[in-house]
Design a protein around this motif. Structure first.
Motif, PDB file in Angstrom:
ATOM      1  N   SER A 131      35.702   2.516   4.906  1.00 30.98           N
ATOM      2  CA  SER A 131      34.913   2.442   6.132  1.00 30.98           C
ATOM      3  C   SER A 131      35.728   2.855   7.345  1.00 30.98           C
ATOM      4  CB  SER A 131      34.371   1.019   6.326  1.00 30.98           C
ATOM      5  OG  SER A 131      33.465   0.678   5.294  1.00 30.98           O
ATOM      6  N   ALA A 132      36.971   2.379   7.425  1.00 30.05           N
ATOM      7  CA  ALA A 132      37.834   2.711   8.571  1.00 30.05           C
ATOM      8  C   ALA A 132      38.164   4.199   8.589  1.00 30.05           C
ATOM      9  CB  ALA A 132      39.112   1.883   8.512  1.00 30.05           C
ATOM     10  N   ASN A 133      38.458   4.769   7.425  1.00 30.58           N
ATOM     11  CA  ASN A 133      38.788   6.197   7.361  1.00 30.58           C
ATOM     12  C   ASN A 133      37.583   7.062   7.713  1.00 30.58           C
ATOM     13  OD1 ASN A 133      41.566   6.133   6.626  1.00 30.58           O
ATOM     14  ND2 ASN A 133      41.001   5.558   4.541  1.00 30.58           N
ATOM     15  N   LEU A 134      36.404   6.664   7.258  1.00 26.18           N
ATOM     16  CA  LEU A 134      35.191   7.405   7.593  1.00 26.18           C
ATOM     17  C   LEU A 134      34.911   7.317   9.093  1.00 26.18           C
ATOM     18  CD1 LEU A 134      32.896   6.323   4.609  1.00 26.18           C
ATOM     19  CD2 LEU A 134      33.791   8.626   5.022  1.00 26.18           C
ATOM     20  N   ALA A 135      35.107   6.142   9.656  1.00 23.93           N
ATOM     21  CA  ALA A 135      34.840   5.953  11.086  1.00 23.93           C
ATOM     22  C   ALA A 135      35.749   6.818  11.948  1.00 23.93           C
ATOM     23  CB  ALA A 135      35.010   4.476  11.449  1.00 23.93           C
ATOM     24  N   HIS A 136      36.997   6.951  11.557  1.00 22.66           N
ATOM     25  CA  HIS A 136      37.970   7.687  12.364  1.00 22.66           C
ATOM     26  C   HIS A 136      38.142   9.142  11.921  1.00 22.66           C
ATOM     27  CE1 HIS A 136      39.191   3.433  13.046  1.00 22.66           C
ATOM     28  NE2 HIS A 136      39.370   3.882  14.274  1.00 22.66           N
ATOM     29  N   GLY A 137      37.489   9.532  10.827  1.00 19.37           N
ATOM     30  CA  GLY A 137      37.660  10.897  10.338  1.00 19.37           C
ATOM     31  C   GLY A 137      39.028  11.146   9.754  1.00 19.37           C
ATOM     32  N   SER A 138      39.620  10.104   9.169  1.00 21.33           N
ATOM     33  CA  SER A 138      40.967  10.224   8.579  1.00 21.33           C
ATOM     34  C   SER A 138      40.834  10.618   7.113  1.00 21.33           C
ATOM     35  CB  SER A 138      41.725   8.897   8.714  1.00 21.33           C
ATOM     36  OG  SER A 138      41.896   8.565  10.076  1.00 21.33           O
TER      37      SER A 138
END
Length: 238
Positions: free
Chosen positions: A145-152
């Motif tokens: 979720s965090a990677n998707l949110a930040h585009g990482s």
């Protein structure tokens, strides 16, 4: 440059790469054996789907690291005209599409592909490849979720040869982008006797360090404009 020499009984002979019959052959190789890719950081990578619909296009391969970072893989042969610049546009477009979607939507994109591989979820697929059974599903989902949110994301471009123009372009993106990890990988194939030999390489663009100029401004910088005679201050500033 990769070189393989073979002793054929009459002396050492330089082998020429035989290459791949078509793009689909290289595509299948990467899908079935992603561990051959020499990626930066040596992540544990699981391929989740092939030709995954992302917006108006289809990503060649979509995968995930055991850390929860999504991985987009595009595969091209060097003679394909898209292997120079278009492939970068493609993979960045897919990354832009994924940025900001929820973990649930990410799962939805992959549900058919995952089930075709015999798994029920992304976590289930990663757990099946986890050699030490250490996957924390809650933390894993939070990381996705965090990677998707930040585009990482990790973006991987795989070719049989790397055009110089593409190497330069990927090197520039690596230098100026913090949220993305970009791997440019070539896989050379050789047929030696009855064996096929693969030589994968991660290609890094040459980096040139610029010397420090050691120029100090001749005037104190202020938030107000001021008039001076001549161009000396301007030349010193730049």
């Amino acid at each position: 440059m990769t070189a393989i020499w073979r002793d054929d009984g009459k002396g050492w002979r330089l082998e020429a790469p035989t290459g791949f019959n078509d793009e689909a052959s290289l595509h299948t190789l990467v899908e079935q054996s992603p561990q051959v890719l020499p990626l930066s950081g040596s992540p544990a990578l699981v391929v989740l789907g092939r030709e995954v619909r992302l917006g108006n296009g289809f990503a060649d391969l979509l995968g995930i690291e055991d850390t929860g970072r999504p991985v987009i893989i595009e595969v091209k042969l060097a003679h394909n005209s898209e292997a120079r610049r278009a492939v970068v546009t493609q993979i960045l477009t897919y990354a832009a599409y994924l940025r900001g979607i929820s973990c649930e939507d990410f799962e939805s994109l992959l549900v058919r592909h995952i089930r075709e591989r015999g798994f029920e979820s992304v976590a289930d697929a990663v757990r099946a490849h986890d050699q030490v059974a250490s996957l924390d599903v809650v933390s894993f989902s939070e990381n996705i979720s965090a990677n998707l949110a930040h585009g990482s994301f990790r973006l991987v471009i795989v070719l049989d040869e790397s055009p110089a123009e593409l190497v330069q372009l990927v090197g520039y993106l690596e230098a100026v982008t913090d949220g993305l990890v970009i791997d440019l990988v070539t896989i050379s194939k050789y047929d030696v006797g009855e064996s096929a030999i693969l030589v994968p390489q991660r290609i890094d663009a040459e980096r040139h360090e610029l010397p420090a100029l050691g120029i100090r401004p001749t005037t104190e910088i202020t938030d107000q404009g001021y008039l001076v005679e001549g161009a000396d201050d301007f030349v010193a500033a730049i």
